[in-house]
Design a protein around this motif. Sequence first.
Motif, PDB file in Angstrom:
ATOM      1  N   LYS A   7     -34.201 -79.610   8.118  1.00  0.00           N
ATOM      2  CA  LYS A   7     -34.971 -78.389   7.970  1.00  0.00           C
ATOM      3  C   LYS A   7     -36.300 -78.706   7.305  1.00  0.00           C
ATOM      4  O   LYS A   7     -36.375 -79.532   6.398  1.00  0.00           O
ATOM      5  CB  LYS A   7     -34.210 -77.358   7.120  1.00  0.00           C
ATOM      6  CG  LYS A   7     -34.924 -76.021   6.968  1.00  0.00           C
ATOM      7  CD  LYS A   7     -34.090 -75.048   6.142  1.00  0.00           C
ATOM      8  CE  LYS A   7     -34.820 -73.709   5.993  1.00  0.00           C
ATOM      9  NZ  LYS A   7     -34.042 -72.761   5.150  1.00  0.00           N
ATOM     10  N   THR A  56     -40.052 -76.668   6.044  1.00  0.00           N
ATOM     11  CA  THR A  56     -40.827 -75.438   5.900  1.00  0.00           C
ATOM     12  C   THR A  56     -42.305 -75.794   5.804  1.00  0.00           C
ATOM     13  O   THR A  56     -42.725 -76.462   4.854  1.00  0.00           O
ATOM     14  CB  THR A  56     -40.410 -74.670   4.635  1.00  0.00           C
ATOM     15  OG1 THR A  56     -39.019 -74.367   4.714  1.00  0.00           O
ATOM     16  CG2 THR A  56     -41.216 -73.387   4.504  1.00  0.00           C
ATOM     17  N   THR A  68     -35.812 -80.313   3.689  1.00  0.00           N
ATOM     18  CA  THR A  68     -34.482 -79.980   3.185  1.00  0.00           C
ATOM     19  C   THR A  68     -33.452 -80.677   4.056  1.00  0.00           C
ATOM     20  O   THR A  68     -33.563 -80.670   5.287  1.00  0.00           O
ATOM     21  CB  THR A  68     -34.237 -78.461   3.239  1.00  0.00           C
ATOM     22  OG1 THR A  68     -35.291 -77.797   2.540  1.00  0.00           O
ATOM     23  CG2 THR A  68     -32.905 -78.117   2.597  1.00  0.00           C
ATOM     24  N   ASN A  69     -32.423 -81.239   3.430  1.00  0.00           N
ATOM     25  CA  ASN A  69     -31.343 -81.854   4.210  1.00  0.00           C
ATOM     26  C   ASN A  69     -30.567 -80.798   4.964  1.00  0.00           C
ATOM     27  O   ASN A  69     -30.413 -79.674   4.493  1.00  0.00           O
ATOM     28  CB  ASN A  69     -30.390 -82.621   3.285  1.00  0.00           C
ATOM     29  CG  ASN A  69     -30.963 -83.988   2.959  1.00  0.00           C
ATOM     30  OD1 ASN A  69     -31.821 -84.492   3.672  1.00  0.00           O
ATOM     31  ND2 ASN A  69     -30.490 -84.584   1.863  1.00  0.00           N
ATOM     32  N   LYS A  75     -37.323 -87.097  -0.612  1.00  0.00           N
ATOM     33  CA  LYS A  75     -35.963 -86.605  -0.834  1.00  0.00           C
ATOM     34  C   LYS A  75     -35.971 -85.098  -0.629  1.00  0.00           C
ATOM     35  O   LYS A  75     -37.028 -84.457  -0.590  1.00  0.00           O
ATOM     36  CB  LYS A  75     -35.471 -86.962  -2.226  1.00  0.00           C
ATOM     37  CG  LYS A  75     -36.278 -86.392  -3.375  1.00  0.00           C
ATOM     38  CD  LYS A  75     -35.725 -86.867  -4.705  1.00  0.00           C
ATOM     39  CE  LYS A  75     -36.484 -86.249  -5.880  1.00  0.00           C
ATOM     40  NZ  LYS A  75     -37.887 -86.669  -5.917  1.00  0.00           N
ATOM     41  N   ALA A  76     -34.817 -84.545  -0.466  1.00  0.00           N
ATOM     42  CA  ALA A  76     -34.710 -83.112  -0.215  1.00  0.00           C
ATOM     43  C   ALA A  76     -35.429 -82.330  -1.301  1.00  0.00           C
ATOM     44  O   ALA A  76     -35.295 -82.618  -2.485  1.00  0.00           O
ATOM     45  CB  ALA A  76     -33.244 -82.691  -0.144  1.00  0.00           C
ATOM     46  N   GLY A  77     -36.222 -81.371  -0.870  1.00  0.00           N
ATOM     47  CA  GLY A  77     -36.982 -80.545  -1.787  1.00  0.00           C
ATOM     48  C   GLY A  77     -38.411 -80.996  -1.988  1.00  0.00           C
ATOM     49  O   GLY A  77     -39.227 -80.249  -2.538  1.00  0.00           O
ATOM     50  N   ASP A  78     -38.709 -82.212  -1.557  1.00  0.00           N
ATOM     51  CA  ASP A  78     -40.077 -82.711  -1.722  1.00  0.00           C
ATOM     52  C   ASP A  78     -41.038 -81.998  -0.775  1.00  0.00           C
ATOM     53  O   ASP A  78     -40.666 -81.572   0.332  1.00  0.00           O
ATOM     54  CB  ASP A  78     -40.144 -84.206  -1.434  1.00  0.00           C
ATOM     55  CG  ASP A  78     -39.597 -85.039  -2.585  1.00  0.00           C
ATOM     56  OD1 ASP A  78     -39.295 -84.447  -3.634  1.00  0.00           O
ATOM     57  OD2 ASP A  78     -39.493 -86.267  -2.422  1.00  0.00           O
ATOM     58  N   THR A  79     -42.274 -81.903  -1.212  1.00  0.00           N
ATOM     59  CA  THR A  79     -43.348 -81.356  -0.381  1.00  0.00           C
ATOM     60  C   THR A  79     -44.317 -82.483  -0.029  1.00  0.00           C
ATOM     61  O   THR A  79     -44.738 -83.249  -0.897  1.00  0.00           O
ATOM     62  CB  THR A  79     -44.094 -80.233  -1.108  1.00  0.00           C
ATOM     63  OG1 THR A  79     -43.180 -79.152  -1.351  1.00  0.00           O
ATOM     64  CG2 THR A  79     -45.267 -79.721  -0.278  1.00  0.00           C
ATOM     65  N   THR A 113     -42.295 -78.856   3.280  1.00  0.00           N
ATOM     66  CA  THR A 113     -41.207 -78.992   2.318  1.00  0.00           C
ATOM     67  C   THR A 113     -39.949 -79.299   3.103  1.00  0.00           C
ATOM     68  O   THR A 113     -39.582 -78.553   4.024  1.00  0.00           O
ATOM     69  CB  THR A 113     -41.017 -77.701   1.505  1.00  0.00           C
ATOM     70  OG1 THR A 113     -42.240 -77.400   0.826  1.00  0.00           O
ATOM     71  CG2 THR A 113     -39.904 -77.870   0.477  1.00  0.00           C
TER      72      THR A 113
END
Length: 645
Positions: free
Chosen positions: A629, A631, A644-645, A602-606, A642
């Motif tokens: 996106k 990172t 991001t949606n 999910k968004a924010g997961d690494t 990491t």
Amino acid sequence: MQVSPRPLILALSIAVALSACGGTYHEGPLVIPAAPADQGAADTAPVPSVTAFVDTIATNQRGDARYATLETNAGVRVLAGMLDIWTPLTQLVDAGQTAPAVGTFPAVAASAWTGVPNDGTNGGTIRNATVHNYNIDYVVKATTGRTAEQTTLAYFDDRRGKGYSVTDAMGPLTAAWRASTQQTTTINNVPADATTVLYNDGGNNNGVGGTANANFGTVVDFVNMVGANGSTEPAKRFYKYARPFRWSSAVQVVPALLPARSSTPATDGGFTSGHSAEAMRNALAMAYVVPERFQEILSRGLELGESRILAGMHSPLDVLSGRIHGEAVVAGNLADPANQALKANAYAQAHTTLMAATSTTATTYASFAQSGTLSTDRFADYATNKANYIRRSTYGFPQIASTTAAAVVPKGAEVLIETRLPYLSAEQRRVVLKTTALASGYPVMDDAEGWGRLNLFAAADGYAAFKGNVVVNMDASKGGFNAADRWRNNISGTGKLVKQGTGALKLGGNNTWTGGTELTAGILEAISSTAFGAGDVYVSGGTLVANAATPVKAAKYTQLAGATVLEINALSATQAGLTVAGDATIGGGALSIKFPGSYKPKAGDTITVLGAGRLQGTFTTITVAGFAKVTPTYSGTTLTLTVTN
């Protein structure tokens, strides 16, 4: 293990340019290692320096049966290992006369075995009692313990045309095959009075050939052709080894087959099994034109042989020899220059007609052929097929000779797998047959040419050992297995694999080869954690895919800049898709992350996607399916992303 196709979620993927984002982890300019060292000349499988079956197949004539010898008949000679188990009376002693000149046969009684004991021995001598007793005891146990289902199949496999019986291994293609060939059978049940009435199949076995069948006649002609010079009668008359129910009264013949027993034991030899040989011939012919079902069809061929044991009509030695005889006959006919146009046309016609009949295309046909389940395709389970094939290849006989003799490959045998491994050269296919051969030492199977030790099921899964450089060049534009294939053998050796061409190759064994892997073009996919063996992996072009249930391993990993892609199917947030014991050197190229399993971030997961003893360099672009996106964070040993949606 069969692997389901990955979901197509590329539409959600967005490529992100990273141009050194996250930094590089090396001192000074990045040094790209050299590719794994060449391991020398490719392996070979020289033709044995003995008389070749494929060169002498025409000597195996039914009319010569009474006077066939090892020296004069290829079908007798290929089974000469039986003489270590059993010594028959000679032809001349039985006939009581001098053999005529080749091609001339005096008008004498049909039986050349008159005057010998009618006690099952036919006057011969058992040379290896351990093997002989095992052989007959095996039938006793099989016939006293057979199931109702096995009993019914044994009846069908005895009374039906063998060609019709083998076609049920076509799975999802069975109906289309039978309709296209116009095959028929009149044996659809076991009649209540079958114990006293002999029922013969009034069908047409392989179907309608020639111009009478415009869409499939060439295929039928081809299947019929591979049986040329395939009589087992010369071997039966030479070896004179009785059927199992004549050796032991404890053998229980299927009651419905009692009317099929011969009343003249002296002319009713069990070695070799004609049903088994014909089933193997039909299976190999059908597998040749439908290689998408190669292993399943061959499995059915060996199953029909086992039905002869369960019926009480033949022994394991009879059936093993039928496999060997059938393989040699088919290779001889496929290798014949006169049949080259027929086999090519039959292969093309089979694919054109079956695709039309199943509403498939060159892209979807292969997957459709494998789309059955156990409820609709009794050969749908690969592991079961493999285990049964191995068991039926030896029937558990004790090894009576060296167990470590080097494998040899018969002249022409490579033709048996040429449509299954079309992207390999004839010499490479010979090496595949050598590296996948059955162990030595089993009764009857150590013939001088190597027919007895062929393991065609394993050969369909590619090499089992690499020696020297193994260069695989697949041209996807040719379609079929040229475009995509899968090897499932456990590959050992010190050689090096070089994957070239536009096609895609999957590796799924517990591999241990040490010479390394170099990908220059196309797709090379790991569907097991040890798919790339114990050597270094070097990607100078193409796409390397890590798609296993556990992290894929490499000794070292190098990826060059340009049109190179590392595709990782992520397993979890913390479990890297690719783990490298030593250096992972990334000189650029692309990284693509997908989530084909149950894990979805999910968004924010690494996500940890790559781990190494030392990680150097960066990817030029990174794509993560479903996220806009990403990172990257490069450390000295891992790459994490990491999202991001």
